[in-house]
Design a protein around this motif. Sequence first.
Motif, PDB file in Angstrom:
ATOM      1  N   LYS A 186      -2.933  55.520  50.355  1.00  0.00           N
ATOM      2  CA  LYS A 186      -4.182  54.809  50.824  1.00  0.00           C
ATOM      3  C   LYS A 186      -5.257  54.813  49.862  1.00  0.00           C
ATOM      4  O   LYS A 186      -6.048  53.880  49.426  1.00  0.00           O
ATOM      5  CB  LYS A 186      -4.537  55.072  51.955  1.00  0.00           C
TER       6      LYS A 186
ATOM      7  N   ASP B 248      -6.705  51.670  47.499  1.00  0.00           N
ATOM      8  CA  ASP B 248      -8.108  51.504  47.667  1.00  0.00           C
ATOM      9  C   ASP B 248      -8.844  51.538  46.293  1.00  0.00           C
ATOM     10  O   ASP B 248      -9.623  50.704  46.107  1.00  0.00           O
ATOM     11  CB  ASP B 248      -9.018  52.326  48.655  1.00  0.00           C
TER      12      ASP B 248
ATOM     13  N   GLU C  83      -1.124  38.852  54.349  1.00  0.00           N
ATOM     14  CA  GLU C  83      -0.874  39.480  55.469  1.00  0.00           C
ATOM     15  C   GLU C  83       0.414  40.371  55.620  1.00  0.00           C
ATOM     16  O   GLU C  83       0.767  41.180  56.329  1.00  0.00           O
ATOM     17  CB  GLU C  83      -0.902  38.757  56.790  1.00  0.00           C
TER      18      GLU C  83
ATOM     19  N   ASP D  52       0.734  43.928  54.610  1.00  0.00           N
ATOM     20  CA  ASP D  52      -0.010  44.856  55.698  1.00  0.00           C
ATOM     21  C   ASP D  52       1.021  44.772  56.915  1.00  0.00           C
ATOM     22  O   ASP D  52       0.642  45.768  57.690  1.00  0.00           O
ATOM     23  CB  ASP D  52      -1.076  44.149  56.159  1.00  0.00           C
TER      24      ASP D  52
ATOM     25  N   LYS E  97      -4.533  48.255  55.400  1.00  0.00           N
ATOM     26  CA  LYS E  97      -4.941  48.130  56.825  1.00  0.00           C
ATOM     27  C   LYS E  97      -4.267  48.872  57.771  1.00  0.00           C
ATOM     28  O   LYS E  97      -4.181  48.803  58.860  1.00  0.00           O
ATOM     29  CB  LYS E  97      -5.224  46.794  57.238  1.00  0.00           C
TER      30      LYS E  97
ATOM     31  N   ASP F 165      -4.729  45.622  45.484  1.00  0.00           N
ATOM     32  CA  ASP F 165      -3.571  45.432  46.096  1.00  0.00           C
ATOM     33  C   ASP F 165      -2.226  45.141  45.141  1.00  0.00           C
ATOM     34  O   ASP F 165      -1.052  44.777  45.832  1.00  0.00           O
ATOM     35  CB  ASP F 165      -3.904  44.175  47.038  1.00  0.00           C
TER      36      ASP F 165
ATOM     37  N   SER G 172      -2.945  51.272  60.347  1.00  0.00           N
ATOM     38  CA  SER G 172      -3.677  52.123  61.362  1.00  0.00           C
ATOM     39  C   SER G 172      -3.280  53.717  61.507  1.00  0.00           C
ATOM     40  O   SER G 172      -2.094  54.147  61.036  1.00  0.00           O
ATOM     41  CB  SER G 172      -3.628  51.472  62.796  1.00  0.00           C
TER      42      SER G 172
END
Length: 187
Positions: A152, A156, A94, A97, A30, A160, A32
């Motif tokens: 990434k 994907d 989390e 990330d 995730k 994970d 950015s």
Amino acid sequence: MDIVSTLLIAVALAMDAFSVSLTKGFTMPKISKMQILWFAIFFGGFQSLMPAIGYLAGMQLEWLISTFAPWAAFILLALIGTNMIRESFSDDDEESDKFSFKELILLAIATSIDAFAVGVTYAVLKEEVLIPIIIIGVVAFIFTLIGIYLGKKIGDYFGDKFEILGGVVLILLGIRILLNGLGIINF
């Protein structure tokens, strides 16, 4: 030094940043665009800053750099890699990330220590350093962007659990830097 040699040095120096970026790309699904930009700025910036500092230090610190720099890079990358592996076994999704400037700075330093030695080399050879510093930074910036986006895509596709692989890659990268710095291997 000619432009081709400078580009080859820049690409060689950027490979550590590329490897770490690839790892971050597949361990931070995730991430950015702003975080990606921060990685590129820090990695490119440190890749430019370190040869400048190395150039200024010159001959006075050459023995110190060759002795301790590989150990510092190894320890930083091993600690970060081990932490990534530990986090992969955690139930907190989390955590992987999470973007951290502290970790970003440590990674930028660890991947740019060789650039410091390159700066010392430029000083010893009495070479102009401004253009190489710019080229080294730009190449690292570009390789970081490519590494994160490629990582990434891989993350994907494969899921994970790549965080374990990412940790292993960082540890192996640290070992390679250490063995290279000790003169045991040369790649």
